[in-house]
Design a protein around this motif. Sequence first.
Motif, PDB file in Angstrom:
ATOM      1  N   THR A 266       1.804 -38.797  -6.552  1.00  0.00           N
ATOM      2  CA  THR A 266       3.034 -38.793  -5.750  1.00  0.00           C
ATOM      3  C   THR A 266       3.914 -37.595  -6.109  1.00  0.00           C
ATOM      4  O   THR A 266       4.166 -37.342  -7.286  1.00  0.00           O
TER       5      THR A 266
ATOM      6  N   GLY B 297      -4.284 -51.465 -10.494  1.00  0.00           N
ATOM      7  CA  GLY B 297      -3.524 -51.353 -11.747  1.00  0.00           C
ATOM      8  C   GLY B 297      -3.160 -52.733 -12.287  1.00  0.00           C
ATOM      9  O   GLY B 297      -3.268 -52.980 -13.483  1.00  0.00           O
TER      10      GLY B 297
ATOM     11  N   HIS C  86       3.562 -47.239 -18.535  1.00  0.00           N
ATOM     12  CA  HIS C  86       2.997 -46.541 -17.371  1.00  0.00           C
ATOM     13  C   HIS C  86       3.351 -47.285 -16.084  1.00  0.00           C
ATOM     14  O   HIS C  86       3.801 -46.689 -15.105  1.00  0.00           O
TER      15      HIS C  86
ATOM     16  N   HIS D  51      -9.548 -46.596  -9.943  1.00  0.00           N
ATOM     17  CA  HIS D  51      -8.154 -46.154 -10.118  1.00  0.00           C
ATOM     18  C   HIS D  51      -8.055 -44.623 -10.090  1.00  0.00           C
ATOM     19  O   HIS D  51      -7.290 -44.039  -9.333  1.00  0.00           O
TER      20      HIS D  51
END
Length: 349
Positions: A214, A123, A102, A204
Amino acid sequence: MTAIGNWLRERFPISGDQLRELTNEPVPNHLKRWWFCLGGTPAYLFVVQIITGILLAFYYESSPDRAYESVAFITNEIPYGWYLRSVHKWGATLMVAAVILHQMRIYFTGAYRKPRELNWMIGMCLLVCTLTVGFTGYSLVYEQLSFWGATVGANIADSVPVVGPMMKEMLLAGESYNQQTLPRFFILHAAVLPVLMLLLLFIHISLIRMQGITELEFDDEDDEKPRFFNFFPDHILTELTIGLVLMIVLSALATILPAAMGPRADPLTTPEVIKPEWFFYVTFRWLKLFSGTVAVLSMGFIVFVMFIWPFIDGWIRRRWPNSEFSVWIGILAVFAIIGLTVWEGAVAH
Ligand code: HEM
């Protein structure tokens, strides 16, 4: 039914429409491809780890005198204990792999750039927590490698200048491995770190919801078609399919390669070969390549650079707008990580 509905609505004054508005994230089209939604995989595995971990904790005893025997009891005596333990162990392996994949997708698609720099840092905290939860977990079995792995880990912490000895003492609950060490690892593994991760995950996911995911441009995309699809039910169905496939993979791995037990910890006999879990191979090889403090400080520096990478990258892009520096650094890092991991895996010492 309406009476219950009305009763609930009076107590929770939020309508179905408001709830949908809050959770129905518009999802960009590229997330129809599963490799772009790899973030859901560690989230799913985290839930699996919590459930199997709670069930294992019903029988696990965290004192050095009883830990090994209690794990053996779970593995050999409790109905389906071997299965739960194996799913938990494979779940940990897959979760670390999923977090790394990820992070790679985030990195190579530049999804950490403005305004998502802080979410990249959250993250990174999740990555550190995932690795630490793995480290403390493997120490709980109290087999030879659990004991010596924890001892080596504490000695690595010790070689950090100034704060090292304090870090070692905090980790081991004393100057060396003692009766309090295992309970401390257990509390870190089963309480402190999971709660911290839940908190980090909440931030998060909230940031993702507020900032949106995005948008990426693809050459083969039709400009006329809508660029987004709905979270409910389209995306949740993709995630459920991934979850189902994962559960099958986890069950197959747990059945074909169940978690075994190594020899019981013996503090007086150092094993000939001490190897951590595969996801620490890269660190271990690095530590062998450089001596004590240099290795630890350089490692700390690399992790620090990873933390603040979005800002370094932003600076580079302001100076050289069309540079592909980040891509080349990323490719180099991936090769270095794979190379060091394979190297450590291939040699006995
Ligand atoms: C337990 C670990 C983690 C979980 C459960 C998790 C979960 C998620 C989920 C569900 C998404 C939505 C999009 C997607 O699926 O890719 C996401 C996006 C994101 N994640 Fe994670 N994540 C974790 C770790 C990390 C790590 C280690 C990093 C980087 C250091 C990171 C940085 C990001 C960023 C910047 C986004 C926004 C992506 C975009 O806007 O396209 N995450 N995460």
